[in-house]
Design a protein around this motif. Sequence first.
Motif, mmCIF file in Angstrom:
data_model
loop_
_atom_site.group_PDB
_atom_site.id
_atom_site.type_symbol
_atom_site.label_atom_id
_atom_site.label_comp_id
_atom_site.label_asym_id
_atom_site.label_seq_id
_atom_site.Cartn_x
_atom_site.Cartn_y
_atom_site.Cartn_z
ATOM 1 N N ASP A 73 -11.987 27.267 19.393
ATOM 2 C CA ASP A 73 -11.973 28.537 18.690
ATOM 3 C C ASP A 73 -13.313 29.234 18.868
ATOM 4 O OD1 ASP A 73 -9.406 28.177 17.728
ATOM 5 O OD2 ASP A 73 -10.099 27.131 15.929
ATOM 6 N N ASP A 74 -13.351 30.534 18.613
ATOM 7 C CA ASP A 74 -14.604 31.270 18.668
ATOM 8 C C ASP A 74 -15.549 30.746 17.591
ATOM 9 O OD1 ASP A 74 -13.703 32.813 20.713
ATOM 10 O OD2 ASP A 74 -12.986 34.437 19.425
ATOM 11 N N GLY A 75 -16.784 30.491 17.962
ATOM 12 C CA GLY A 75 -17.775 29.997 17.020
ATOM 13 C C GLY A 75 -17.684 28.508 16.761
ATOM 14 N N ASP A 76 -16.805 27.826 17.446
ATOM 15 C CA ASP A 76 -16.640 26.389 17.258
ATOM 16 C C ASP A 76 -17.785 25.668 17.959
ATOM 17 O OD1 ASP A 76 -15.616 23.981 16.554
ATOM 18 O OD2 ASP A 76 -13.977 23.990 18.005
#
Length: 93
Positions: free
Chosen positions: A33-36
Amino acid sequence: MDKKNALRAGALAAGTTLMMLLMSSPALALTRDDGDDPGPGLSVIETLGLFVVAPIALFLLIAGLTWVLDGSTDREPKAKAKAKTTTKADAKA
């Protein structure tokens, strides 16, 4: 519990389980995911310590503190009183 209530409870449980399975995302998704930004994994010893030893130790600590700090005085065993029961033979006499 009659058959109608049992059937209703079973249908509700099955429906809830099915909806939760359909709405949950896969546990081992390959795309991030984005920011993972996952950190380093835990070793076997760290995992056992965190999820097995720590909860048991916390339980024992709370139970021990409760036992030591309990100020109850009514915990002594009481003498058993002889039960007064009447049987049919006693009732006729």
